[in-house]
Motif scaffolding. Structure first.
Motif, PDB file in Angstrom:
ATOM      1  N   ASN A 140      62.917  18.229  22.970  1.00 50.86           N
ATOM      2  CA  ASN A 140      62.667  19.955  22.767  1.00 50.86           C
ATOM      3  C   ASN A 140      61.259  19.716  23.217  1.00 50.86           C
ATOM      4  OD1 ASN A 140      65.020  20.542  21.765  1.00 50.86           O
ATOM      5  ND2 ASN A 140      64.034  20.365  19.619  1.00 50.86           N
ATOM      6  N   ALA A 141      60.988  18.569  24.500  1.00 57.54           N
ATOM      7  CA  ALA A 141      59.674  19.052  24.631  1.00 57.54           C
ATOM      8  C   ALA A 141      59.383  19.936  25.547  1.00 57.54           C
ATOM      9  CB  ALA A 141      58.577  17.951  25.326  1.00 57.54           C
ATOM     10  N   ALA A 142      57.616  20.889  26.243  1.00 56.80           N
ATOM     11  CA  ALA A 142      57.974  22.128  27.177  1.00 56.80           C
ATOM     12  C   ALA A 142      57.493  21.256  28.397  1.00 56.80           C
ATOM     13  CB  ALA A 142      57.029  22.615  26.337  1.00 56.80           C
ATOM     14  N   LEU A 143      58.327  21.597  29.188  1.00 54.40           N
ATOM     15  CA  LEU A 143      56.726  21.154  30.204  1.00 54.40           C
ATOM     16  C   LEU A 143      56.706  22.008  31.266  1.00 54.40           C
ATOM     17  CD1 LEU A 143      57.061  18.888  32.771  1.00 54.40           C
ATOM     18  CD2 LEU A 143      58.966  19.057  33.557  1.00 54.40           C
ATOM     19  N   MET A 144      55.870  21.924  32.073  1.00 52.60           N
ATOM     20  CA  MET A 144      54.912  23.394  32.677  1.00 52.60           C
ATOM     21  C   MET A 144      54.235  22.407  33.997  1.00 52.60           C
ATOM     22  SD  MET A 144      53.099  26.809  31.827  1.00 52.60           S
ATOM     23  CE  MET A 144      54.175  27.832  31.653  1.00 52.60           C
ATOM     24  N   PHE A 145      55.130  23.091  35.104  1.00 56.77           N
ATOM     25  CA  PHE A 145      53.751  22.924  36.615  1.00 56.77           C
ATOM     26  C   PHE A 145      54.044  24.011  37.660  1.00 56.77           C
ATOM     27  CE2 PHE A 145      58.563  21.182  37.280  1.00 56.77           C
ATOM     28  CZ  PHE A 145      58.795  21.426  38.270  1.00 56.77           C
ATOM     29  N   THR A 146      53.155  23.772  38.585  1.00 63.10           N
ATOM     30  CA  THR A 146      52.871  24.439  39.642  1.00 63.10           C
ATOM     31  C   THR A 146      53.793  23.966  40.705  1.00 63.10           C
ATOM     32  OG1 THR A 146      50.715  24.092  39.803  1.00 63.10           O
ATOM     33  CG2 THR A 146      51.469  26.110  38.461  1.00 63.10           C
ATOM     34  N   SER A 147      53.924  24.258  41.606  1.00 59.98           N
ATOM     35  CA  SER A 147      54.412  24.450  42.805  1.00 59.98           C
ATOM     36  C   SER A 147      54.389  25.174  44.076  1.00 59.98           C
ATOM     37  CB  SER A 147      56.137  24.202  42.548  1.00 59.98           C
ATOM     38  OG  SER A 147      56.708  25.071  42.547  1.00 59.98           O
ATOM     39  N   GLY A 148      55.286  25.069  45.223  1.00 57.32           N
ATOM     40  CA  GLY A 148      55.380  25.697  46.217  1.00 57.32           C
ATOM     41  C   GLY A 148      56.665  26.534  46.208  1.00 57.32           C
ATOM     42  N   THR A 149      56.627  27.833  47.108  1.00 58.18           N
ATOM     43  CA  THR A 149      58.034  28.077  46.625  1.00 58.18           C
ATOM     44  C   THR A 149      59.386  28.239  47.668  1.00 58.18           C
ATOM     45  OG1 THR A 149      56.886  29.862  48.428  1.00 58.18           O
ATOM     46  CG2 THR A 149      56.838  30.378  45.724  1.00 58.18           C
ATOM     47  N   SER A 150      59.047  26.829  48.714  1.00 53.48           N
ATOM     48  CA  SER A 150      60.230  26.550  49.644  1.00 53.48           C
ATOM     49  C   SER A 150      59.471  24.694  50.111  1.00 53.48           C
ATOM     50  CB  SER A 150      59.799  27.761  51.278  1.00 53.48           C
ATOM     51  OG  SER A 150      58.635  27.453  51.779  1.00 53.48           O
ATOM     52  N   ASP A 151      60.651  24.826  50.551  1.00 54.63           N
ATOM     53  CA  ASP A 151      59.992  23.450  51.119  1.00 54.63           C
ATOM     54  C   ASP A 151      59.850  23.224  52.623  1.00 54.63           C
ATOM     55  OD1 ASP A 151      61.321  21.000  53.354  1.00 54.63           O
ATOM     56  OD2 ASP A 151      62.479  20.152  51.224  1.00 54.63           O
ATOM     57  N   GLY A 152      58.375  22.398  52.091  1.00 55.60           N
ATOM     58  CA  GLY A 152      57.543  21.801  53.429  1.00 55.60           C
ATOM     59  C   GLY A 152      55.794  21.686  53.279  1.00 55.60           C
ATOM     60  N   GLU A 153      55.453  21.006  53.488  1.00 52.96           N
ATOM     61  CA  GLU A 153      54.092  20.852  53.784  1.00 52.96           C
ATOM     62  C   GLU A 153      53.393  22.040  53.535  1.00 52.96           C
ATOM     63  OE1 GLU A 153      54.549  15.771  54.356  1.00 52.96           O
ATOM     64  OE2 GLU A 153      54.420  17.185  56.008  1.00 52.96           O
ATOM     65  N   VAL A 154      51.858  21.870  53.396  1.00 54.60           N
ATOM     66  CA  VAL A 154      50.617  23.178  53.912  1.00 54.60           C
ATOM     67  C   VAL A 154      49.579  21.481  53.191  1.00 54.60           C
ATOM     68  CG1 VAL A 154      52.056  24.937  53.592  1.00 54.60           C
ATOM     69  CG2 VAL A 154      50.520  24.101  51.289  1.00 54.60           C
ATOM     70  N   TRP A 155      48.239  22.728  54.074  1.00 55.45           N
ATOM     71  CA  TRP A 155      46.449  22.276  53.809  1.00 55.45           C
ATOM     72  C   TRP A 155      45.649  23.752  53.277  1.00 55.45           C
ATOM     73  CZ3 TRP A 155      50.032  20.190  57.451  1.00 55.45           C
ATOM     74  CH2 TRP A 155      50.228  18.416  56.077  1.00 55.45           C
ATOM     75  N   GLY A 156      44.967  23.049  51.598  1.00 57.00           N
ATOM     76  CA  GLY A 156      44.412  23.851  51.265  1.00 57.00           C
ATOM     77  C   GLY A 156      42.900  23.181  51.520  1.00 57.00           C
ATOM     78  N   HIS A 157      42.302  23.498  49.959  1.00 57.79           N
ATOM     79  CA  HIS A 157      40.520  23.471  49.951  1.00 57.79           C
ATOM     80  C   HIS A 157      40.813  23.070  48.767  1.00 57.79           C
ATOM     81  CE1 HIS A 157      40.034  24.753  54.569  1.00 57.79           C
ATOM     82  NE2 HIS A 157      39.517  23.827  54.773  1.00 57.79           N
ATOM     83  N   ALA A 158      39.944  21.854  48.602  1.00 60.65           N
ATOM     84  CA  ALA A 158      39.387  21.770  47.225  1.00 60.65           C
ATOM     85  C   ALA A 158      37.493  22.017  47.318  1.00 60.65           C
ATOM     86  CB  ALA A 158      39.843  20.191  46.484  1.00 60.65           C
TER      87      ALA A 158
END
Length: 207
Positions: A140-158
């Motif tokens: 019964n473990a909880a799993l939470m993760f963040t994702s995008g909203t559609s199939d594909g690749e994008v680039w951001g900045h760190a």
């Protein structure tokens, strides 16, 4: 011509940017309402609930908040400097330098969190993570993760450097969760109350 970074560049980038990332990371805890939703379905299988934080970064504000809520947090990051910063931030927590893509701790957790980390993996590596999630999930473990909203690749900045992101389609994430023993609780796409993050919450129902 623009040169794009690759998934292989992620860990070296965060290694270089770790200290600056810690300095500029938003610590207002805008994630709180979603973390509380995760905690709301996290079972009490042991006296102290155990959480696996994949791509833990320097440990504040998320792991700090979860520790303050009484969870025993294990932070995992593939960037060694991030692990050092995490250990300094939370000296009573466990910090592990490891790549989530090959993680095999041989133990299970009451909650698994991959916040703004899982989406730096390429699509095939993301698909391969779901058995790893399941292998580390207690009943019964909880799993939470963040994702995008559609199939594909994008680039951001760190901080100052370009970083790679990818996403599968929501229907594929649902199928992968179900195939690996997880029940989808919710998917909040571009949550306006969480600075536009897209957040999955699921419960492990597999054996």
């Amino acid at each position: 011509m623009t040169t794009f970074t690759t998934p292989a560049d992620i860990l070296p980038t965060y290694e270089r940017e770790a200290a600056d990332f810690q300095a500029v990371r938003n610590k207002s805890l805008f994630e709180k309402s979603n973390l509380d939703r995760m905690l709301g379905i996290t079972p009490r299988n042991v006296a102290q609930r155990r959480l696996l934080d994949l791509g833990c970064g320097p440990g504040a504000p998320i792991a700090t908040y979860l520790t303050d809520r009484g969870l025993a947090v294990t932070g995992v990051d593939g960037a060694a400097t991030m692990v050092e910063l995490f250990a300094a931030t939370l000296p009573n927590a466990r910090a592990i330098h490891a790549d989530m893509r090959t993680l095999d701790l041989g133990e299970s957790f009451d909650a698994i969190l991959a916040w703004n980390s899982f989406f730096h993996l390429d699509q095939d590596a993301q698909r391969a993570m779901f058995p790893i999630f399941a292998a580390h999930a207690a009943p019964n473990a909880a799993l939470m993760f963040t994702s995008g909203t559609s199939d594909g690749e994008v680039w951001g900045h760190a901080v100052k450097e370009q970083v790679y992101h990818s996403s599968l389609a929501p229907d594929e994430y649902r199928a992968l969760l179900i195939a690996n023993g997880f029940k989808v609780i919710s998917f909040r796409a571009e949550d306006p109350n969480c600075q536009g993050h897209s957040i999955w919450l699921a419960r492990f129902t597999g054996g």
